[in-house]
Scaffold this active site. Structure first.
Site, PDB file in Angstrom:
ATOM      1  N   ASP A  73       0.383  11.040  -1.897  1.00 15.09           N
ATOM      2  CA  ASP A  73      -0.479  12.391  -1.822  1.00 15.09           C
ATOM      3  C   ASP A  73      -1.989  11.716  -1.423  1.00 15.09           C
ATOM      4  OD1 ASP A  73      -1.429  10.716  -3.991  1.00 15.09           O
ATOM      5  OD2 ASP A  73      -1.769  12.404  -5.154  1.00 15.09           O
ATOM      6  N   GLU A 124     -18.517   7.354  -3.156  1.00 13.78           N
ATOM      7  CA  GLU A 124     -17.319   7.991  -3.317  1.00 13.78           C
ATOM      8  C   GLU A 124     -17.330   8.954  -4.704  1.00 13.78           C
ATOM      9  OE1 GLU A 124     -13.538   5.849  -4.950  1.00 13.78           O
ATOM     10  OE2 GLU A 124     -12.842   6.439  -3.060  1.00 13.78           O
ATOM     11  N   GLU A 174      -3.242   8.762  -2.627  1.00 14.07           N
ATOM     12  CA  GLU A 174      -2.377   7.436  -2.494  1.00 14.07           C
ATOM     13  C   GLU A 174      -1.685   6.791  -3.910  1.00 14.07           C
ATOM     14  OE1 GLU A 174      -5.587   5.202  -0.392  1.00 14.07           O
ATOM     15  OE2 GLU A 174      -4.522   5.839   1.230  1.00 14.07           O
ATOM     16  N   TRP A 209       0.866  -1.220   0.136  1.00  9.55           N
ATOM     17  CA  TRP A 209       0.073   0.175  -0.099  1.00  9.55           C
ATOM     18  C   TRP A 209       0.780   1.307   0.008  1.00  9.55           C
ATOM     19  CZ3 TRP A 209      -5.080  -0.653  -0.513  1.00  9.55           C
ATOM     20  CH2 TRP A 209      -6.015   0.655  -0.483  1.00  9.55           C
TER      21      TRP A 209
END
Ligand code: BGC
Length: 347
Positions: free
Chosen positions: A147, A304, A150, A97
């Site tokens: 950022d 989202e 991601e 990640w």
């Protein structure tokens, strides 16, 4: 919706609908807690700040070691830094990640500052985690990291603004040791100086120091983070550039985004509305609020992003085939809706 998805630990999952979103991000959580604080859900907000403080306190030794090594001039690998998201019981995610993102460690301090100011609440119960967070970001704010989205590695203007806002809040807290407050003040000053000197290109903000690329997260640099003022020309020019390219009711994250097709994000539509409200454009702000309301699902859930105007059809197909539809409800969308409604006095 937000209350329902707050864990007993105080953490907020980003979204219950997608396995990779069933974690608590400091960034999302800060805005969610701030929205809850605004609408009088103070226990919910404080439970989140307690959770944040606990997560950071549990890593006190690691922070001390990182700071010492950083001061010794050692290069710290990105994988060694604190993470951007945790399980609801405060554990780290072990897989691949883009985990090093400094903004959340500033954002939760910012949200706590807003809460303390709004309700006259003491930050004493969270002071240990707050002091550690200050020391961590004051030491590493100039480092490149991932950022808000991601994806990109660099020195991001919005990340710097998030950290600035946290430090600017913390320098006011008498609950913190004087030395920590001074450290916060010094770093906050350096960050705004860096933004002014290196992030302003052709009269508007660029996404990274020395890079003019547009990114809708730049809205947050002024509203709410105040690294620049909402009413000053550099902010107006930044918003005008966003309006010309990626903001038209719904707001895309950045030109060329392909994540879920690069659709329009509800939370970014709310950030734009929040700025309109702050600069005395209530009609435009209300239009943003309505745009969001019209995208709610049958149970009032807010996703989202929506795919009415995607930037990449191929991207949309790829993500939808793999993961299903865009996560919904996304708690950060709900939070920004509440925030905008509260700004407009319609809650
Ligand atoms: C976004 C992040 C967000 C995360 C959880 C990602 O897709 O890029 O900004 O923190 O989802 O909502």
């Amino acid at each position: 919706m937000i209350r329902e998805h707050q864990a007993p630990s105080g953490a907020f999952v980003a979204s219950p609908s997608l396995p990779s979103y069933r974690y608590s991000w400091l960034r999302d959580g800060a805005f969610i807690a701030d929205a809850m604080s605004r609408v009088g859900e103070t226990e919910s907000a404080e439970a989140f700040y307690r959770w944040c403080s606990g997560v950071v306190e549990a890593r006190a030794d690691r922070i001390a070691a990182l700071v010492e090594r950083g001061r010794g001039g050692e290069q710290i690998e990105r994988g060694e830094h604190l993470h951007c998201r945790y399980t609801v019981d405060g554990r780290e995610y072990e897989g691949e990640w883009s985990s090093f993102q400094l903004d959340g460690y500033g954002s939760w301090l910012w949200a706590l500052g807003e809460h303390a100011r709004r309700h006259g609440a003491s930050s004493a119960p969270f002071a240990q985690g707050a002091a550690l967070s200050v020391r961590y970001v004051a030491e590493f704010w100039a480092e490149p990291c991932f950022d808000w989205w991601e994806e990109r590695w660099g020195r991001h203007t919005t990340t710097l603004a998030s950290v600035y806002a946290g430090l600017a809040a913390a320098r006011e807290w008498e609950e913190l040791p004087a030395e920590t407050r001074e450290q916060a003040d010094r770093a906050a000053g350096k960050i705004t100086a860096a933004i002014r000197a290196e992030a302003v290109v052709a009269g508007r903000l660029g996404g990274e120091l020395g890079d003019a690329r547009l990114d809708a997260s730049l809205l947050a640099c002024a509203t709410p983070f105040r690294a620049v003022e909402p009413g000053e020309p550099v902010t107006a020019a930044t918003v005008a550039a966003l309006e010309e390219t990626i903001a038209h009711g719904g707001v895309h994250r950045y030109p060329g985004d392909t994540y879920y097709g690069g659709g329009e994000w509800l939370l970014l539509a709310a950030f734009l509305g929040w700025w309109y409200a702050e600069v005395g454009r209530p009609e435009d702000a209300r239009r943003q609020l309505e745009w969001i309301e019209q995208r709610a699902g049958p149970k009032g859930d807010l996703p989202e992003q929506v795919d009415e105007h995607v930037l990449s059809l191929e991207g949309l197909r790829g993500w939808t085939d793999r993961w299903g539809p865009s996560p919904s409800p996304l708690l950060w969308s709900h939070a920004m809706y509440l925030t905008l409604a509260d700004e407009l006095g319609v809650t």
